[in-house]
Scaffold this motif. Structure first.
Motif, PDB file in Angstrom:
ATOM      1  N   GLN A 286       4.634  -9.696   6.266  1.00 15.75           N
ATOM      2  CA  GLN A 286       3.228  -9.546   6.647  1.00 15.75           C
ATOM      3  C   GLN A 286       2.415  -8.734   5.631  1.00 15.75           C
ATOM      4  OE1 GLN A 286       1.702 -10.832  10.180  1.00 15.75           O
ATOM      5  NE2 GLN A 286       3.025 -12.161   8.976  1.00 15.75           N
ATOM      6  N   LEU A 287       2.232  -9.322   4.430  1.00 16.48           N
ATOM      7  CA  LEU A 287       1.310  -8.720   3.469  1.00 16.48           C
ATOM      8  C   LEU A 287      -0.087  -8.754   4.063  1.00 16.48           C
ATOM      9  CD1 LEU A 287       3.647  -8.936   1.454  1.00 16.48           C
ATOM     10  CD2 LEU A 287       2.006  -9.712  -0.256  1.00 16.48           C
ATOM     11  N   THR A 288      -0.782  -7.627   4.015  1.00 17.82           N
ATOM     12  CA  THR A 288      -2.095  -7.512   4.654  1.00 17.82           C
ATOM     13  C   THR A 288      -3.074  -6.825   3.703  1.00 17.82           C
ATOM     14  OG1 THR A 288      -0.981  -7.239   6.801  1.00 17.82           O
ATOM     15  CG2 THR A 288      -3.331  -6.695   6.697  1.00 17.82           C
ATOM     16  N   GLY A 289      -4.269  -7.376   3.579  1.00 17.23           N
ATOM     17  CA  GLY A 289      -5.307  -6.776   2.753  1.00 17.23           C
ATOM     18  C   GLY A 289      -5.394  -7.412   1.376  1.00 17.23           C
ATOM     19  N   LYS A 290      -6.588  -7.439   0.839  1.00 14.29           N
ATOM     20  CA  LYS A 290      -6.832  -8.095  -0.452  1.00 14.29           C
ATOM     21  C   LYS A 290      -6.017  -7.464  -1.577  1.00 14.29           C
ATOM     22  CE  LYS A 290     -10.712  -9.887  -3.175  1.00 14.29           C
ATOM     23  NZ  LYS A 290     -12.205  -9.932  -3.273  1.00 14.29           N
ATOM     24  N   ASP A 291      -5.844  -6.145  -1.535  1.00 14.87           N
ATOM     25  CA  ASP A 291      -5.050  -5.480  -2.571  1.00 14.87           C
ATOM     26  C   ASP A 291      -3.618  -5.999  -2.595  1.00 14.87           C
ATOM     27  OD1 ASP A 291      -7.063  -3.925  -3.591  1.00 14.87           O
ATOM     28  OD2 ASP A 291      -6.523  -2.125  -2.435  1.00 14.87           O
ATOM     29  N   ALA A 292      -3.052  -6.240  -1.416  1.00 14.98           N
ATOM     30  CA  ALA A 292      -1.675  -6.729  -1.341  1.00 14.98           C
ATOM     31  C   ALA A 292      -1.560  -8.132  -1.922  1.00 14.98           C
ATOM     32  CB  ALA A 292      -1.181  -6.710   0.103  1.00 14.98           C
ATOM     33  N   TYR A 293      -2.536  -8.982  -1.648  1.00 17.25           N
ATOM     34  CA  TYR A 293      -2.534 -10.336  -2.192  1.00 17.25           C
ATOM     35  C   TYR A 293      -2.747 -10.307  -3.703  1.00 17.25           C
ATOM     36  CZ  TYR A 293      -2.599 -12.431   2.480  1.00 17.25           C
ATOM     37  OH  TYR A 293      -2.281 -12.844   3.750  1.00 17.25           O
ATOM     38  N   ARG A 294      -3.594  -9.416  -4.149  1.00 12.67           N
ATOM     39  CA  ARG A 294      -3.836  -9.273  -5.587  1.00 12.67           C
ATOM     40  C   ARG A 294      -2.573  -8.769  -6.289  1.00 12.67           C
ATOM     41  NH1 ARG A 294      -7.812  -5.939  -5.225  1.00 12.67           N
ATOM     42  NH2 ARG A 294      -9.499  -7.486  -5.258  1.00 12.67           N
ATOM     43  N   ASN A 295      -1.894  -7.817  -5.672  1.00 13.57           N
ATOM     44  CA  ASN A 295      -0.676  -7.285  -6.263  1.00 13.57           C
ATOM     45  C   ASN A 295       0.422  -8.343  -6.318  1.00 13.57           C
ATOM     46  OD1 ASN A 295       1.104  -4.993  -7.137  1.00 13.57           O
ATOM     47  ND2 ASN A 295       2.155  -5.520  -5.241  1.00 13.57           N
ATOM     48  N   PHE A 296       0.539  -9.145  -5.251  1.00 10.60           N
ATOM     49  CA  PHE A 296       1.548 -10.200  -5.251  1.00 10.60           C
ATOM     50  C   PHE A 296       1.255 -11.232  -6.336  1.00 10.60           C
ATOM     51  CE2 PHE A 296       3.233 -14.218  -3.129  1.00 10.60           C
ATOM     52  CZ  PHE A 296       4.495 -14.072  -3.684  1.00 10.60           C
ATOM     53  N   THR A 297      -0.007 -11.544  -6.532  1.00 11.41           N
ATOM     54  CA  THR A 297      -0.387 -12.466  -7.605  1.00 11.41           C
ATOM     55  C   THR A 297       0.089 -11.940  -8.956  1.00 11.41           C
ATOM     56  OG1 THR A 297      -2.335 -13.250  -6.397  1.00 11.41           O
ATOM     57  CG2 THR A 297      -2.332 -13.579  -8.785  1.00 11.41           C
TER      58      THR A 297
ATOM     59  N   GLN B 125      15.012   5.645   9.540  1.00 15.66           N
ATOM     60  CA  GLN B 125      13.759   6.325   9.870  1.00 15.66           C
ATOM     61  C   GLN B 125      12.876   6.468   8.641  1.00 15.66           C
ATOM     62  OE1 GLN B 125      14.033  10.482  11.119  1.00 15.66           O
ATOM     63  NE2 GLN B 125      12.522  10.082  12.709  1.00 15.66           N
ATOM     64  N   GLU B 126      13.462   6.855   7.515  1.00 16.83           N
ATOM     65  CA  GLU B 126      12.676   7.049   6.296  1.00 16.83           C
ATOM     66  C   GLU B 126      12.146   5.720   5.759  1.00 16.83           C
ATOM     67  OE1 GLU B 126      14.745  11.029   4.388  1.00 16.83           O
ATOM     68  OE2 GLU B 126      15.770   9.110   4.185  1.00 16.83           O
ATOM     69  N   VAL B 127      12.993   4.698   5.744  1.00 13.92           N
ATOM     70  CA  VAL B 127      12.566   3.387   5.255  1.00 13.92           C
ATOM     71  C   VAL B 127      11.482   2.813   6.168  1.00 13.92           C
ATOM     72  CG1 VAL B 127      13.317   1.012   4.835  1.00 13.92           C
ATOM     73  CG2 VAL B 127      14.744   2.926   4.074  1.00 13.92           C
ATOM     74  N   THR B 128      11.658   2.974   7.477  1.00 12.77           N
ATOM     75  CA  THR B 128      10.652   2.489   8.431  1.00 12.77           C
ATOM     76  C   THR B 128       9.303   3.156   8.186  1.00 12.77           C
ATOM     77  OG1 THR B 128      12.321   2.019  10.120  1.00 12.77           O
ATOM     78  CG2 THR B 128      10.059   2.325  10.884  1.00 12.77           C
ATOM     79  N   GLN B 129       9.320   4.439   7.857  1.00 18.68           N
ATOM     80  CA  GLN B 129       8.077   5.154   7.605  1.00 18.68           C
ATOM     81  C   GLN B 129       7.292   4.511   6.464  1.00 18.68           C
ATOM     82  OE1 GLN B 129       7.044   7.757   9.533  1.00 18.68           O
ATOM     83  NE2 GLN B 129       5.091   7.734   8.437  1.00 18.68           N
ATOM     84  N   LEU B 130       7.988   4.096   5.413  1.00 18.66           N
ATOM     85  CA  LEU B 130       7.305   3.474   4.283  1.00 18.66           C
ATOM     86  C   LEU B 130       6.866   2.051   4.596  1.00 18.66           C
ATOM     87  CD1 LEU B 130       8.201   5.943   2.619  1.00 18.66           C
ATOM     88  CD2 LEU B 130       8.649   4.374   0.733  1.00 18.66           C
ATOM     89  N   VAL B 131       7.719   1.306   5.300  1.00 22.96           N
ATOM     90  CA  VAL B 131       7.405  -0.096   5.598  1.00 22.96           C
ATOM     91  C   VAL B 131       6.291  -0.202   6.637  1.00 22.96           C
ATOM     92  CG1 VAL B 131       8.301  -2.240   6.604  1.00 22.96           C
ATOM     93  CG2 VAL B 131       9.686  -0.944   4.962  1.00 22.96           C
ATOM     94  N   ASN B 132       6.401   0.601   7.684  1.00 19.11           N
ATOM     95  CA  ASN B 132       5.528   0.478   8.838  1.00 19.11           C
ATOM     96  C   ASN B 132       4.362   1.457   8.836  1.00 19.11           C
ATOM     97  OD1 ASN B 132       5.327   1.698  11.975  1.00 19.11           O
ATOM     98  ND2 ASN B 132       5.094  -0.520  11.811  1.00 19.11           N
ATOM     99  N   GLY B 133       4.510   2.551   8.095  1.00 25.95           N
ATOM    100  CA  GLY B 133       3.490   3.593   8.137  1.00 25.95           C
ATOM    101  C   GLY B 133       3.647   4.505   9.331  1.00 25.95           C
ATOM    102  N   GLY B 134       4.695   4.281  10.106  1.00 27.06           N
ATOM    103  CA  GLY B 134       4.983   5.070  11.305  1.00 27.06           C
ATOM    104  C   GLY B 134       6.396   4.749  11.742  1.00 27.06           C
ATOM    105  N   GLN B 135       6.661   4.871  13.039  1.00 26.68           N
ATOM    106  CA  GLN B 135       8.000   4.611  13.557  1.00 26.68           C
ATOM    107  C   GLN B 135       8.003   3.533  14.635  1.00 26.68           C
ATOM    108  OE1 GLN B 135      10.893   5.926  12.278  1.00 26.68           O
ATOM    109  NE2 GLN B 135       9.495   6.716  10.712  1.00 26.68           N
TER     110      GLN B 135
END
Length: 478
Positions: free
Chosen positions: A371-382, A445-455
């Protein structure tokens, strides 16, 4: 690195051959302490009288892992730095346990000794030394108690001598009847040295055992990341990460998963376990576009409360810590059950998107298996895709729906996210870390924090991670 003969001049100063033990995360130690040294130092350590400077190389490496590992618990150790109980705690902690598993130690085998058992006989002196230390301790205590009668002192020391003699006799029997019959190394090493072997296409020349009894020791768990079979990602792993998926669908996406795992160098077992468990939770490996069709109550709960969903009060249709995005509350009918209106509003002016009227919020809603979200994410993937695939240049900003319609691209988008994402894994870490580096050693827990922004969904993510860990021989998280 492996360098084929003739491929390049490996004698150049910036190129060198290295052992597989030089892989990232591994430490090699040539231990010089013998059996008697270890026994004495470990006994002294248990008495909390051993100084750091007296630690062997192996003990120093263990101390470093248990007290100075990045992202690990800040354990308030004092001298001595660790006891057997603290070592047990370290082995229960995933990242420290994994580092311990990556210690490669060159040490004389316990199955090797000369005919006279010289290295084991050195322990005899330790028994004598311990007996003298205990004798002095008894005399000191008797003196403090003002017991000076020679007969009483001789009686107390006599009991000590009797017990010491019994222990020494038991030790001599141990050496002769258990240790000596178990020594096989020297015999095998001599037999190997006397027998020459010739390499064949199907049988390489085997390395002989060393004549001095020394070898490299590595816990097999430390090697699992390099022994995951011909495929980096298998059907069994996908079923562990998301048991409810269809095998027919998994057979379709497996080639892409392995293609990009190799291309992006996702090769370590623990990182693979984190990667698959996070995606399994996020999307179940499906790439549908984010569903923004919400009834008003769920819409307010999801996007309208400070502090997230948990602060929505169903009874009062309000938020315990205050409201967010006022138009969801004042103009509810415009946004409920209207994905385009809602996406344009809640994702406006962030993640590289323009304002609500730009339409960016809905245009760059979540897509892909992570679930890439936001124009920056699409630009980065490009940018990442075109750098890695110069023969397949794409513009995902102009064509965002490719992340939902093309299996190849929606699988690759997860790898691009994984290898470019940075953040703080927990409040105690002051600097940003790369997700891919954290996933090699960090916790769910640490990886989830980076992926999800929370828990969100932490318990489910951990269950998925543990199922994959069992397949890969990793330590499960409690």
């Amino acid at each position: 690195m492996n360098i084929s003969k003739g491929a390049t001049n490996y004698r150049q100063p910036h190129i060198k051959r290295v052992s597989p033990l030089a892989w990232t995360g591994y430490s090699t130690i040539k231990e010089t302490a013998n059996v008697a040294n270890f026994v004495e130092k470990l006994q002294t350590n248990r008495k909390m009288t051993l100084d750091l400077a007296d630690y062997t190389d192996t003990m120093s490496a263990m101390h470093h892992i248990l007290t100075k590992t990045p992202f690990s618990k800040a354990l308030p150790y004092t001298l001595p730095p660790f006891t057997h109980k603290q070592l047990q705690e370290g082995l229960r902690t995933p990242w420290t346990a994994e580092l311990i598993g990556r210690l490669a130690i060159n040490y004389e085998s316990e199955w090797y000794s000369d005919e006279n058992l010289s290295k084991w006989n050195e322990i005899d002196e330790l028994y004598q030394k311990q007996t003298e230390q205990k004798r002095q301790a008894i005399i000191d205590e008797l003196t403090k108690a003002n017991i000076t009668a020679p007969a009483l002192r001789q009686h107390a020391c006599g009991i000590l001598d009797k017990n010491a003699a019994y222990r020494i006799n038991e030790w001599q029997l141990e050496k002769q009847h258990r240790i000596k019959p178990s020594l096989w190394w020297d015999e095998v090493a001599k037999a190997q040295a006397a027998k020459s072997t010739t390499a064949t296409p199907n049988q390489p020349v085997l390395s002989n055992l060393s004549a001095d009894g020394k070898a490299w020791y590595l816990h097999p768990v430390g090697m699992t990341e390099f022994v995951v079979g011909d495929l980096l990602i298998t059907m069994e792993m996908l079923l562990a990460a998301h048991p409810w998926g269809a095998k027919d669908y998994y057979n379709i996406i497996l080639p892409y998963l392995n293609q990009y795992a190799a291309a992006y160098k996702l090769t370590e077992a623990k990182e693979i376990a984190h990667f698959l468990s996070q995606i399994g939770h996020e999307t179940g490996f499906k790439a549908d576009s984010e569903d923004l069709y919400y009834k008003q109550q769920i819409m307010k709960k999801t996007f309208g409360c400070k502090g997230g969903k948990k602060n929505y009060n169903k009874e009062t249709d309000s938020c315990d810590l205050g409201k967010l995005r006022s138009k969801l509350w004042t103009n509810t009918s415009y946004y409920e059950k209207n994905p385009e209106h809602l996406g344009n509003y809640v994702y406006a002016n962030r993640m590289g998107n323009g304002d609500e009227s730009s339409g960016d919020g809905y245009r760059y809603r979540g897509r892909g298996v992570i679930q890439l979200t936001g124009k920056d994410a699409y630009r980065n993937f490009t940018r990442v895709h075109n750098r890695n695939n110069p023969d397949d240049v794409q513009d995902f900003v102009a064509s965002p729906d490719l992340l939902a319609s093309s299996k190849q691209y929606y699988i690759e988008s997860a790898f691009a996210f994984w290898f470019t994402k940075t953040g703080k894994p927990n409040p105690t870490v002051n600097r940003f870390v790369n997700l891919r580096d954290l996933a090699k050693l960090g916790t769910v827990q640490e990886v989830t924090q980076l992926v999800n922004g929370g828990q969100n969904g932490y318990a489910d993510r951990k269950q998925r991670f543990n199922r994959i860990s069992r397949l890969l021989g990793l330590i499960e998280e409690e």
